[in-house]
Write a protein that holds these residues in place. Structure first.
Motif, PDB file in Angstrom:
ATOM      1  N   LEU A  58      49.011 -23.547 -14.453  1.00 26.76           N
ATOM      2  CA  LEU A  58      47.613 -23.589 -14.029  1.00 26.76           C
ATOM      3  C   LEU A  58      47.500 -23.349 -12.528  1.00 26.76           C
ATOM      4  CD1 LEU A  58      44.629 -24.076 -14.505  1.00 26.76           C
ATOM      5  CD2 LEU A  58      45.060 -26.544 -14.336  1.00 26.76           C
ATOM      6  N   LYS A  59      48.368 -23.964 -11.756  1.00 31.73           N
ATOM      7  CA  LYS A  59      48.334 -23.765 -10.309  1.00 31.73           C
ATOM      8  C   LYS A  59      48.593 -22.304  -9.949  1.00 31.73           C
ATOM      9  CE  LYS A  59      49.886 -28.470  -9.090  1.00 31.73           C
ATOM     10  NZ  LYS A  59      50.960 -29.258  -8.445  1.00 31.73           N
ATOM     11  N   ALA A  60      49.534 -21.668 -10.661  1.00 27.20           N
ATOM     12  CA  ALA A  60      49.835 -20.260 -10.395  1.00 27.20           C
ATOM     13  C   ALA A  60      48.635 -19.377 -10.739  1.00 27.20           C
ATOM     14  CB  ALA A  60      51.061 -19.831 -11.200  1.00 27.20           C
ATOM     15  N   MET A  61      47.966 -19.683 -11.844  1.00 24.87           N
ATOM     16  CA  MET A  61      46.779 -18.915 -12.229  1.00 24.87           C
ATOM     17  C   MET A  61      45.672 -19.074 -11.197  1.00 24.87           C
ATOM     18  SD  MET A  61      46.857 -19.816 -16.293  1.00 24.87           S
ATOM     19  CE  MET A  61      45.314 -19.010 -16.704  1.00 24.87           C
ATOM     20  N   MET A  62      45.544 -20.278 -10.647  1.00 25.70           N
ATOM     21  CA  MET A  62      44.515 -20.486  -9.640  1.00 25.70           C
ATOM     22  C   MET A  62      44.856 -19.778  -8.331  1.00 25.70           C
ATOM     23  SD  MET A  62      41.878 -21.928 -10.749  1.00 25.70           S
ATOM     24  CE  MET A  62      41.199 -22.008  -9.104  1.00 25.70           C
ATOM     25  N   ARG A  63      46.133 -19.738  -7.976  1.00 19.85           N
ATOM     26  CA  ARG A  63      46.514 -18.986  -6.769  1.00 19.85           C
ATOM     27  C   ARG A  63      46.164 -17.515  -6.932  1.00 19.85           C
ATOM     28  NH1 ARG A  63      50.889 -22.744  -6.654  1.00 19.85           N
ATOM     29  NH2 ARG A  63      52.198 -21.407  -7.943  1.00 19.85           N
ATOM     30  N   ALA A  64      46.418 -16.979  -8.128  1.00 22.10           N
ATOM     31  CA  ALA A  64      46.090 -15.575  -8.376  1.00 22.10           C
ATOM     32  C   ALA A  64      44.588 -15.349  -8.314  1.00 22.10           C
ATOM     33  CB  ALA A  64      46.643 -15.154  -9.739  1.00 22.10           C
ATOM     34  N   ARG A  65      43.849 -16.280  -8.855  1.00 17.90           N
ATOM     35  CA  ARG A  65      42.391 -16.123  -8.837  1.00 17.90           C
ATOM     36  C   ARG A  65      41.843 -16.274  -7.430  1.00 17.90           C
ATOM     37  NH1 ARG A  65      37.897 -18.548 -13.103  1.00 17.90           N
ATOM     38  NH2 ARG A  65      36.137 -17.462 -12.121  1.00 17.90           N
ATOM     39  N   GLU A  66      42.389 -17.214  -6.675  1.00 17.06           N
ATOM     40  CA  GLU A  66      41.955 -17.389  -5.300  1.00 17.06           C
ATOM     41  C   GLU A  66      42.192 -16.127  -4.477  1.00 17.06           C
ATOM     42  OE1 GLU A  66      40.865 -20.482  -3.136  1.00 17.06           O
ATOM     43  OE2 GLU A  66      39.817 -20.219  -5.036  1.00 17.06           O
ATOM     44  N   ALA A  67      43.266 -15.401  -4.799  1.00 14.61           N
ATOM     45  CA  ALA A  67      43.565 -14.161  -4.084  1.00 14.61           C
ATOM     46  C   ALA A  67      42.485 -13.112  -4.308  1.00 14.61           C
ATOM     47  CB  ALA A  67      44.925 -13.617  -4.515  1.00 14.61           C
ATOM     48  N   GLU A  68      41.689 -13.280  -5.362  1.00 13.69           N
ATOM     49  CA  GLU A  68      40.628 -12.323  -5.666  1.00 13.69           C
ATOM     50  C   GLU A  68      39.307 -12.669  -4.989  1.00 13.69           C
ATOM     51  OE1 GLU A  68      40.294 -12.324  -9.873  1.00 13.69           O
ATOM     52  OE2 GLU A  68      42.322 -11.571 -10.226  1.00 13.69           O
ATOM     53  N   LEU A  69      39.252 -13.794  -4.289  1.00 11.33           N
ATOM     54  CA  LEU A  69      37.985 -14.233  -3.706  1.00 11.33           C
ATOM     55  C   LEU A  69      37.302 -13.177  -2.844  1.00 11.33           C
ATOM     56  CD1 LEU A  69      38.640 -17.976  -2.829  1.00 11.33           C
ATOM     57  CD2 LEU A  69      37.052 -17.071  -4.516  1.00 11.33           C
ATOM     58  N   ARG A 118      40.191 -23.230   3.493  1.00 18.33           N
ATOM     59  CA  ARG A 118      41.627 -23.454   3.306  1.00 18.33           C
ATOM     60  C   ARG A 118      41.907 -24.877   2.824  1.00 18.33           C
ATOM     61  NH1 ARG A 118      41.884 -20.631   8.192  1.00 18.33           N
ATOM     62  NH2 ARG A 118      42.209 -22.575   9.355  1.00 18.33           N
ATOM     63  N   ILE A 119      41.197 -25.834   3.427  1.00 18.26           N
ATOM     64  CA  ILE A 119      41.376 -27.223   3.013  1.00 18.26           C
ATOM     65  C   ILE A 119      40.895 -27.406   1.575  1.00 18.26           C
ATOM     66  CG2 ILE A 119      40.601 -29.591   3.416  1.00 18.26           C
ATOM     67  CD1 ILE A 119      42.612 -28.653   5.458  1.00 18.26           C
ATOM     68  N   ARG A 120      39.775 -26.830   1.274  1.00 21.00           N
ATOM     69  CA  ARG A 120      39.202 -26.990  -0.067  1.00 21.00           C
ATOM     70  C   ARG A 120      40.083 -26.350  -1.127  1.00 21.00           C
ATOM     71  NH1 ARG A 120      35.179 -25.176  -3.655  1.00 21.00           N
ATOM     72  NH2 ARG A 120      33.897 -26.896  -4.415  1.00 21.00           N
ATOM     73  N   ALA A 121      40.755 -25.257  -0.773  1.00 21.90           N
ATOM     74  CA  ALA A 121      41.615 -24.563  -1.731  1.00 21.90           C
ATOM     75  C   ALA A 121      42.774 -25.431  -2.201  1.00 21.90           C
ATOM     76  CB  ALA A 121      42.143 -23.265  -1.118  1.00 21.90           C
ATOM     77  N   ARG A 122      43.084 -26.498  -1.474  1.00 21.51           N
ATOM     78  CA  ARG A 122      44.158 -27.389  -1.897  1.00 21.51           C
ATOM     79  C   ARG A 122      43.805 -28.131  -3.183  1.00 21.51           C
ATOM     80  NH1 ARG A 122      45.994 -31.441   1.134  1.00 21.51           N
ATOM     81  NH2 ARG A 122      48.063 -31.119   0.287  1.00 21.51           N
ATOM     82  N   ASN A 123      42.512 -28.135  -3.531  1.00 20.25           N
ATOM     83  CA  ASN A 123      42.121 -28.699  -4.825  1.00 20.25           C
ATOM     84  C   ASN A 123      42.902 -28.042  -5.955  1.00 20.25           C
ATOM     85  OD1 ASN A 123      39.597 -30.643  -4.941  1.00 20.25           O
ATOM     86  ND2 ASN A 123      39.177 -29.203  -3.272  1.00 20.25           N
ATOM     87  N   TRP A 124      43.079 -26.721  -5.867  1.00 23.84           N
ATOM     88  CA  TRP A 124      43.670 -25.972  -6.975  1.00 23.84           C
ATOM     89  C   TRP A 124      45.181 -26.154  -7.034  1.00 23.84           C
ATOM     90  CZ3 TRP A 124      39.090 -26.273  -7.947  1.00 23.84           C
ATOM     91  CH2 TRP A 124      38.062 -25.749  -7.157  1.00 23.84           C
ATOM     92  N   GLU A 125      45.752 -26.779  -6.017  1.00 21.89           N
ATOM     93  CA  GLU A 125      47.161 -27.173  -6.052  1.00 21.89           C
ATOM     94  C   GLU A 125      47.304 -28.654  -6.417  1.00 21.89           C
ATOM     95  OE1 GLU A 125      49.824 -25.314  -5.696  1.00 21.89           O
ATOM     96  OE2 GLU A 125      48.797 -23.441  -5.145  1.00 21.89           O
ATOM     97  N   CYS A 126      46.168 -29.279  -6.764  1.00 25.14           N
ATOM     98  CA  CYS A 126      46.147 -30.725  -7.045  1.00 25.14           C
ATOM     99  C   CYS A 126      46.706 -31.521  -5.880  1.00 25.14           C
ATOM    100  CB  CYS A 126      46.904 -31.043  -8.334  1.00 25.14           C
ATOM    101  SG  CYS A 126      46.146 -30.329  -9.811  1.00 25.14           S
ATOM    102  N   PHE A 127      46.542 -30.960  -4.671  1.00 24.28           N
ATOM    103  CA  PHE A 127      46.996 -31.625  -3.450  1.00 24.28           C
ATOM    104  C   PHE A 127      48.486 -31.970  -3.512  1.00 24.28           C
ATOM    105  CE2 PHE A 127      42.507 -32.916  -4.185  1.00 24.28           C
ATOM    106  CZ  PHE A 127      41.932 -32.204  -3.158  1.00 24.28           C
ATOM    107  N   GLY A 128      49.234 -31.166  -4.265  1.00 21.88           N
ATOM    108  CA  GLY A 128      50.670 -31.413  -4.382  1.00 21.88           C
ATOM    109  C   GLY A 128      51.039 -32.446  -5.431  1.00 21.88           C
ATOM    110  N   ALA A 129      50.079 -32.963  -6.163  1.00 22.57           N
ATOM    111  CA  ALA A 129      50.360 -33.988  -7.174  1.00 22.57           C
ATOM    112  C   ALA A 129      51.180 -33.396  -8.321  1.00 22.57           C
ATOM    113  CB  ALA A 129      49.069 -34.574  -7.719  1.00 22.57           C
ATOM    114  N   PRO A 130      52.117 -34.164  -8.872  1.00 23.45           N
ATOM    115  CA  PRO A 130      52.954 -33.681  -9.970  1.00 23.45           C
ATOM    116  C   PRO A 130      52.319 -33.848 -11.346  1.00 23.45           C
ATOM    117  CG  PRO A 130      53.683 -35.842  -9.336  1.00 23.45           C
ATOM    118  CD  PRO A 130      52.552 -35.492  -8.402  1.00 23.45           C
ATOM    119  N   ALA A 131      51.161 -34.494 -11.406  1.00 24.96           N
ATOM    120  CA  ALA A 131      50.492 -34.708 -12.687  1.00 24.96           C
ATOM    121  C   ALA A 131      48.982 -34.614 -12.476  1.00 24.96           C
ATOM    122  CB  ALA A 131      50.861 -36.071 -13.278  1.00 24.96           C
ATOM    123  N   ALA A 132      48.290 -34.254 -13.518  1.00 25.72           N
ATOM    124  CA  ALA A 132      46.832 -34.161 -13.448  1.00 25.72           C
ATOM    125  C   ALA A 132      46.269 -34.351 -14.840  1.00 25.72           C
ATOM    126  CB  ALA A 132      46.386 -32.816 -12.873  1.00 25.72           C
TER     127      ALA A 132
END
Length: 245
Positions: A58-69, A118-132
């Motif tokens: 999911l995080k990888a998919m969000m990084r790809a989508r963010e790249a399309e912004l 940039r700060i807000r985009a950390r949401n899509w990485e779950c702020f580094g959390a290992p679970a969600a």
């Protein structure tokens, strides 16, 4: 952990350690939270807990989508708006204050739109959390059922504190509910209420204080035998008002 301490120590953590959350611990928390009250015992929540490869995907998919912004991706149509279109002044001020504190702690000026993004985009990485977890409910549910979901999620957050874990609820995930659905595959007719990042808080994370309204501003005691500090004036005014009507 004492329940009062759990409530006082709960906060929205936005930086987590790279330390796995034991699956048994998370199952214990969620299983116990199912005891949360529910009007009519509908229990309208549905939860998907992600860790490991599914969350990484999911995080990888969000990084790809963010790249399309830059090409115009502004998220998915929201089934439920997060705030009223015309937010009353008191609540608008609280929202603005929260933003200033959050971005200010990261050294980002409010007028720095790129920095805030940039700060807000950390949401899509779950702020580094290992679970969600991602919480859904049937789209036919009404405001009382949404309230029940909130009670359930608060139960989860307090039980996480009892386990020494922290969390951050994120209604922002609803902006990309279609991407989340590609991983989770929720039943048809279900709405993504929010996500929640779960893990061990990074002690180095800047944590700006988030003030709460004082008790007399939001609570009125109608029984003068149940006074709380600072409520005497309000009690007297209330008693006078009640006698006049």
């Amino acid at each position: 952990m004492d329940v009062y301490e759990a409530v006082r120590s709960r906060r929205s953590v936005r930086s987590f350690l790279d330390r796995p959350v034991p699956a048994a611990m998370l199952a214990r928390v969620l299983g116990t939270a199912l005891r949360a009250p529910s009007g009519g015992n509908l229990q309208p929540w549905r939860v998907d807990a992600l860790a490991g490869p599914p969350l990484d995907a999911l995080k990888a998919m969000m990084r790809a989508r963010e790249a399309e912004l830059p090409r115009g991706d502004r998220g998915d149509p929201l089934p439920v708006q997060p705030y009223p279109a015309a937010l009353p002044a008191l609540y608008a001020q609280r929202l603005a204050d929260m933003g200033e504190r959050r971005y200010g702690a990261a050294g980002i000026a409010w007028e720095d739109k790129d920095g805030r993004a940039r700060i807000r985009a950390r949401n899509w990485e779950c702020f580094g959390a290992p679970a969600a977890l991602f919480c859904y409910l049937d789209e036919r549910m009404l405001p009382p059922q949404w309230m029940d979901v909130g009670i359930f999620l608060q139960s989860v957050m307090l039980l996480l504190r009892a386990e020494g874990l922290d969390s951050c609820t994120q209604i922002s995930w609803a902006e990309y509910h279609r991407t989340v659905a590609e991983v989770i595959r929720p039943p048809n007719g279900h709405v993504l209420a929010c996500g929640m990042s779960i893990g061990y808080a990074d002690p180095q994370e800047p944590h700006p204080p988030m003030p709460r309204a004082p008790l007399p501003e939001v609570v009125t005691f109608l029984d003068s035998t149940a006074e709380a500090p600072g409520t005497q004036a309000k009690l007297s005014a209330t008693s006078t008002k009640g006698a006049a009507t």
